[in-house]
Design a protein around this motif. Sequence first.
Motif, PDB file in Angstrom:
ATOM      1  N   ALA A   3       0.832  -1.204   0.000  1.00  0.00           N
ATOM      2  CA  ALA A   3       0.000   0.000   0.000  1.00  0.00           C
ATOM      3  C   ALA A   3       0.868   1.255   0.000  1.00  0.00           C
ATOM      4  CB  ALA A   3      -0.930  -0.015   1.218  1.00  0.00           C
ATOM      5  N   LEU A   4       1.904   1.235   0.838  1.00  0.00           N
ATOM      6  CA  LEU A   4       2.768   2.417   0.931  1.00  0.00           C
ATOM      7  C   LEU A   4       3.525   2.664  -0.367  1.00  0.00           C
ATOM      8  CD1 LEU A   4       4.226   1.985   4.528  1.00  0.00           C
ATOM      9  CD2 LEU A   4       2.577   3.711   3.768  1.00  0.00           C
ATOM     10  N   LEU A   5       3.858   1.591  -1.080  1.00  0.00           N
ATOM     11  CA  LEU A   5       4.686   1.717  -2.282  1.00  0.00           C
ATOM     12  C   LEU A   5       3.901   1.867  -3.585  1.00  0.00           C
ATOM     13  CD1 LEU A   5       7.438  -0.991  -1.654  1.00  0.00           C
ATOM     14  CD2 LEU A   5       7.783   1.489  -1.752  1.00  0.00           C
ATOM     15  N   HIS A   6       2.593   1.601  -3.558  1.00  0.00           N
ATOM     16  CA  HIS A   6       1.901   1.405  -4.837  1.00  0.00           C
ATOM     17  C   HIS A   6       1.925   2.630  -5.762  1.00  0.00           C
ATOM     18  CE1 HIS A   6      -1.600   3.415  -3.127  1.00  0.00           C
ATOM     19  NE2 HIS A   6      -2.115   3.429  -4.334  1.00  0.00           N
ATOM     20  N   ASP A   7       2.005   3.823  -5.186  1.00  0.00           N
ATOM     21  CA  ASP A   7       2.075   5.035  -6.013  1.00  0.00           C
ATOM     22  C   ASP A   7       3.431   5.725  -5.881  1.00  0.00           C
ATOM     23  OD1 ASP A   7      -0.354   5.026  -7.376  1.00  0.00           O
ATOM     24  OD2 ASP A   7      -1.408   6.180  -5.830  1.00  0.00           O
ATOM     25  N   PHE A   8       4.443   4.974  -5.476  1.00  0.00           N
ATOM     26  CA  PHE A   8       5.743   5.606  -5.173  1.00  0.00           C
ATOM     27  C   PHE A   8       6.303   6.367  -6.374  1.00  0.00           C
ATOM     28  CE2 PHE A   8       9.574   3.962  -7.197  1.00  0.00           C
ATOM     29  CZ  PHE A   8       9.045   2.927  -7.958  1.00  0.00           C
ATOM     30  N   ASP A   9       5.994   5.900  -7.582  1.00  0.00           N
ATOM     31  CA  ASP A   9       6.582   6.515  -8.783  1.00  0.00           C
ATOM     32  C   ASP A   9       5.689   7.588  -9.403  1.00  0.00           C
ATOM     33  OD1 ASP A   9       4.597   4.735  -9.706  1.00  0.00           O
ATOM     34  OD2 ASP A   9       5.624   4.500 -11.623  1.00  0.00           O
ATOM     35  N   TYR A  10       4.591   7.895  -8.723  1.00  0.00           N
ATOM     36  CA  TYR A  10       3.620   8.813  -9.325  1.00  0.00           C
ATOM     37  C   TYR A  10       4.213  10.184  -9.650  1.00  0.00           C
ATOM     38  CZ  TYR A  10      -0.899  10.734 -10.485  1.00  0.00           C
ATOM     39  OH  TYR A  10      -1.941  11.309 -11.155  1.00  0.00           O
ATOM     40  N   ALA A  61      -9.213  -2.465  -3.419  1.00  0.00           N
ATOM     41  CA  ALA A  61     -10.429  -2.124  -2.667  1.00  0.00           C
ATOM     42  C   ALA A  61     -10.203  -0.984  -1.678  1.00  0.00           C
ATOM     43  CB  ALA A  61     -10.950  -3.364  -1.927  1.00  0.00           C
ATOM     44  N   CYS A  62      -8.978  -0.746  -1.282  1.00  0.00           N
ATOM     45  CA  CYS A  62      -8.693   0.306  -0.291  1.00  0.00           C
ATOM     46  C   CYS A  62      -8.183   1.598  -0.917  1.00  0.00           C
ATOM     47  CB  CYS A  62      -7.671  -0.192   0.736  1.00  0.00           C
ATOM     48  SG  CYS A  62      -8.265  -1.577   1.716  1.00  0.00           S
ATOM     49  N   ASP A  63      -7.621   1.523  -2.103  1.00  0.00           N
ATOM     50  CA  ASP A  63      -6.937   2.666  -2.705  1.00  0.00           C
ATOM     51  C   ASP A  63      -7.854   3.880  -2.872  1.00  0.00           C
ATOM     52  OD1 ASP A  63      -5.122   4.270  -4.038  1.00  0.00           O
ATOM     53  OD2 ASP A  63      -5.046   3.059  -5.859  1.00  0.00           O
ATOM     54  N   GLU A 104     -16.694   4.078  -9.444  1.00  0.00           N
ATOM     55  CA  GLU A 104     -16.825   2.717  -9.978  1.00  0.00           C
ATOM     56  C   GLU A 104     -15.715   1.807  -9.437  1.00  0.00           C
ATOM     57  OE1 GLU A 104     -14.824   5.148 -13.318  1.00  0.00           O
ATOM     58  OE2 GLU A 104     -16.230   5.498 -11.678  1.00  0.00           O
ATOM     59  N   ASP A 105     -14.528   2.389  -9.181  1.00  0.00           N
ATOM     60  CA  ASP A 105     -13.433   1.592  -8.616  1.00  0.00           C
ATOM     61  C   ASP A 105     -13.703   1.227  -7.152  1.00  0.00           C
ATOM     62  OD1 ASP A 105     -12.193   1.795 -11.042  1.00  0.00           O
ATOM     63  OD2 ASP A 105     -10.514   3.046 -10.361  1.00  0.00           O
ATOM     64  N   VAL A 106     -14.361   2.134  -6.427  1.00  0.00           N
ATOM     65  CA  VAL A 106     -14.725   1.828  -5.036  1.00  0.00           C
ATOM     66  C   VAL A 106     -15.667   0.631  -5.016  1.00  0.00           C
ATOM     67  CG1 VAL A 106     -15.941   2.673  -2.975  1.00  0.00           C
ATOM     68  CG2 VAL A 106     -14.396   4.211  -4.234  1.00  0.00           C
ATOM     69  N   TYR A 107     -16.721   0.682  -5.838  1.00  0.00           N
ATOM     70  CA  TYR A 107     -17.712  -0.402  -5.854  1.00  0.00           C
ATOM     71  C   TYR A 107     -17.119  -1.695  -6.411  1.00  0.00           C
ATOM     72  CZ  TYR A 107     -20.933   3.465  -4.996  1.00  0.00           C
ATOM     73  OH  TYR A 107     -21.555   4.561  -4.454  1.00  0.00           O
ATOM     74  N   LYS A 108     -16.302  -1.567  -7.444  1.00  0.00           N
ATOM     75  CA  LYS A 108     -15.672  -2.735  -8.054  1.00  0.00           C
ATOM     76  C   LYS A 108     -14.728  -3.421  -7.053  1.00  0.00           C
ATOM     77  CE  LYS A 108     -13.319  -3.915 -12.388  1.00  0.00           C
ATOM     78  NZ  LYS A 108     -12.579  -3.400 -13.536  1.00  0.00           N
ATOM     79  N   GLY A 109     -13.975  -2.610  -6.317  1.00  0.00           N
ATOM     80  CA  GLY A 109     -13.037  -3.147  -5.327  1.00  0.00           C
ATOM     81  C   GLY A 109     -13.740  -3.956  -4.254  1.00  0.00           C
ATOM     82  N   VAL A 110     -14.857  -3.410  -3.782  1.00  0.00           N
ATOM     83  CA  VAL A 110     -15.640  -4.087  -2.749  1.00  0.00           C
ATOM     84  C   VAL A 110     -16.192  -5.415  -3.297  1.00  0.00           C
ATOM     85  CG1 VAL A 110     -17.887  -3.931  -1.561  1.00  0.00           C
ATOM     86  CG2 VAL A 110     -16.216  -2.079  -1.342  1.00  0.00           C
ATOM     87  N   GLU A 111     -16.625  -5.367  -4.548  1.00  0.00           N
ATOM     88  CA  GLU A 111     -17.174  -6.572  -5.176  1.00  0.00           C
ATOM     89  C   GLU A 111     -16.091  -7.646  -5.348  1.00  0.00           C
ATOM     90  OE1 GLU A 111     -19.647  -5.699  -8.681  1.00  0.00           O
ATOM     91  OE2 GLU A 111     -18.981  -7.659  -9.412  1.00  0.00           O
TER      92      GLU A 111
END
Length: 141
Positions: A3-10, A61-63, A104-111
């Motif tokens: 989680a901490l690294l997932h956007d490190f290169d943004y 699901a958390c992002d 849509e990503d929030v709902y998709k993640g939960v699904e």
Amino acid sequence: MTALLHDFDYEIHPTLDKHPQDGAPILREEGYPEVVIEAILSHAEHLSVPRDTPLKKTLFACDELAGFIHACGLVRPDGIATLEPKSVKKKLKQPSFAAKVHREDVYKGVEELDVDLDEHIAFVVEALRPIAGELGLRTAA
Ligand SMILES: [Fe+2]
């Protein structure tokens, strides 16, 4: 760690033709485990990396939801101290609020994670509460 690294290169790769795929070789070079790198690649819809592990599903699901909850906290007098799933769901239905968050990503993640939306929102809020101050949110105390 994922989680901490997932956007490190943004900041070096702010566009989808580079993020996060051009970050992956950097992580490989630094010796991060492939399971972490794969999960990071899977959070990017445009790469179509299957989210086939609990780690990948959890990251996705958390992002967006964590960002959305942060936005909810910014407009409340006590931050996220008393934020309930009901208010978060109400704000999710207001397209003008935190418009950049992909609902849509929030709902998709939960699904994909196969969890209840209310419970998942409550879980993420609870996880963020201890660091609310560090996130720039007002705290109850
Ligand atoms: Fe990202």
